[in-house]
Design an enzyme around this catalytic site. Structure first.
Site, PDB file in Angstrom:
ATOM      1  N   SER A 158       0.812  -1.289   0.173  1.00  0.00           N
ATOM      2  CA  SER A 158      -0.054  -0.103   0.052  1.00  0.00           C
ATOM      3  C   SER A 158       0.768   1.304   0.084  1.00  0.00           C
ATOM      4  CB  SER A 158      -0.991  -0.028   1.352  1.00  0.00           C
ATOM      5  OG  SER A 158      -0.307   0.224   2.394  1.00  0.00           O
ATOM      6  N   LYS A 283       0.636   4.648   6.865  1.00  0.00           N
ATOM      7  CA  LYS A 283       0.405   5.405   5.933  1.00  0.00           C
ATOM      8  C   LYS A 283       1.033   6.747   6.017  1.00  0.00           C
ATOM      9  CE  LYS A 283      -2.864   2.173   4.924  1.00  0.00           C
ATOM     10  NZ  LYS A 283      -2.612   1.190   3.702  1.00  0.00           N
TER      11      LYS A 283
END
Length: 514
Positions: A158, A283
């Site tokens: 990701s 993230k």
């Protein structure tokens, strides 16, 4: 390391040597030295070093960052030996409960100061030496992991290509201030589940409210490790559910909101977790508290201006070849694009979905075997699953017809900021007000009630952040589950200390994270 982080480390060391001060007063008195010295930071450890007959350099080693905490603990352990305390459980009490144990030693009439000679005369078995060393190492490593930094490995693509699968990172827990654990009674060096036995690694007998020492806000574009906000309730089957398909996803998509049916099906494996034991995610903070975020055709806008694009971020394209099949081995060797982690897949008819960085797009557009290279951009379609409407936060296809590429605008809640409550924004802030800020919040007949009181405004108690993966089309992030509250922030990803892909990636080792 910044000034407030150094100060925080120093103050933790100060706590280590001041917490047992009341008991030390009595112990110093028994040893025939000035008892007031117990309350003077570091002078008290100087006295302990002398009373235990230790080398003087031990005193000065206390001033080493972080390591000094454990030197202070070692001094305290040697000091109790001068009172004839050599048993394992006595040393365990010294480490884990010195404020209470030292009061007992200092003020009972039985224990006496025996002097450094008693330490010299006592001989420990080899087994005991190894046990003591192992316990000390585990305690030290556990405290460092809890308060200072933690190792973390990238499990999914990701964050490609800023961070790669099997990059091993150090995560600084002091960068935003050290977070005090909500569940301090926990097995050291594991997260929420004990290996092999697969049971909880923590006890909830003691639950602490959110506290952060020397708190600092997350900065825009920092790479952040955090506890998954929707990981509060989990279907404990990592193969099918866990953090891959959350409890709330399953409730919405598989059971059409029927909570009773979900619990009938999986109630025996549904668990709840406190904030600090929820799954760790990593993230990038694309928006911070007080920002207004919008995504237009895949481009992030912050407060109306284009946001900063991560230097190595990638997204997916549809590549059409001129008749020949794509050579997976060749593109992996030449460009590092791997089919085994989902960076390329065959769509049939000479079409391939391929994840590329901006630099790679410029190269692939000119390759002789490429006919077309088209960026993927998701527009809103009512029945499209997984990328828009009911499948992206806030799961509202009436007032928020958004997709992962066309999203918002959305205000990111900020501590002290007040919003006007409307029917249109109810779904956007409902979970924040009810779940993260612990209010009874509901809407009836177009009116809003917070803790039973009718109101049309709400003032936020915490800061929130919007976290997204650099691999924008292959990332479960805030677009799917919303805001990340400040109390869920674990730390800042700071350094890649190792990396592996069929062998070490030497060019990534000891690389700072940007």
């Amino acid at each position: 390391m910044e000034g407030n982080e150094i100060l925080g480390i120093f103050l933790i060391g100060l706590l280590v040597i001041l917490l047992p001060a009341i008991g030390l007063y009595g112990m110093f008195k028994k040893a025939g030295v000035a008892p007031w010295a117990a309350f003077v930071p570091f002078y008290n450890t100087w006295v302990m070093v002398e009373l235990a007959g230790m080398k003087k350099y031990w005193f000065f080693l206390q001033f080493l960052p972080i390591v000094g905490w454990f030197i202070s603990i070692a001094i305290i352990i040697d000091f109790v030996k001068a009172y004839g305390k050599f048993k394992f459980w006595e040393h365990a009490l010294t480490v884990l409960a010195s404020p209470l144990y030292f009061i007992y030693l200092g003020f009972n009439k039985t224990d006496k100061y025996l002097g450094a000679e008693a330490i010299t005369a006592h001989k420990k078995s080899t087994t005991r030496e190894w046990v003591d060393a192992a316990i000390f190492a585990i305690v030290a490593a556990g405290l460092i992991r809890m308060f200072v930094f933690e190792a973390y490995v990238i499990p999914t693509p990701s964050m490609e290509r800023s961070l790669l699968v099997n990059d091993f990172l150090f995560v600084s827990k002091t960068a935003y201030g050290t977070r005090v654990p909500n569940t301090p009674l926990a097995f050291p060096l594991v997260h929420h589940t004990l290996p092999i036995v697969k049971t909880k690694s923590y006890l909830e007998w003691i639950k602490l409210d959110y506290r952060r020492w020397f708190a600092k806000p997350v900065k825009r574009n920092d790479v952040v490790v955090f506890n998954l906000p929707v990981g509060d309730t989990v279907i404990n089957d990592e193969e099918r559910y866990g953090s891959k398909v959350t409890y709330y996803d399953a409730l919405r998509s598989e059971f059409n909101g029927n909570r009773t049916a979900l619990w009938d099906a999986y109630g025996d494996i549904i668990i709840t977790r406190p904030v600090d034991k929820r799954e760790n995610f990593i993230k990038r903070a694309v928006a911070v508290a007080g920002d207004t975020l919008e995504i237009r055709n895949g481009v992030v806008f912050i407060n109306g201006k284009p946001g900063e694009t991560p230097p190595h971020s990638e997204t997916n394209y549809v590549l059409k070849t001129k008749g020949q099949p794509l050579d997976y081995a060749a593109i992996e060797e030449e460009y590092g694009i791997r089919a085994d982690v989902g960076e390329v897949r065959d769509l049939g008819n000479n079409l391939y979905e391929i994840f590329l960085t901006k630099e790679q797009v410029a190269v692939f557009s000119k390759l002789s075997f490429v006919e077309t290279l088209t960026p993927v951009n998701y527009a809103y379609e009512k029945d499209t699953r997984g990328i828009g409407g009911i499948d992206v936060y806030p799961n509202d296809s009436v007032y928020c017809k958004w997709t992962i590429d066309n999203y918002g605008p959305l205000f990111i809640p900020k501590r002290g900021a007040t919003i006007q409550l409307t029917v249109e924004n109810y779904s956007r802030y409902e979970r924040v007000i009810r779940t993260y800020e612990h209010n009874d919040f509901e809407m009836k007949d177009g009116k809003f009630y917070v803790n039973g009181t009718a109101t049309d405004k709400y003032t936020f108690k915490l800061d929130y952040y919007w976290l997204m993966g650099d691999n924008r089309h292959n990332s479960l992030d805030s677009r799917y589950w919303g805001f990340v509250p400040e109390d869920h922030v674990v730390g800042k990803a700071s350094l890649i200390f190792f990396s592996w892909n069929k062998g070490p990636r030497w060019n990534r080792i000891f690389r700072s994270i940007k």
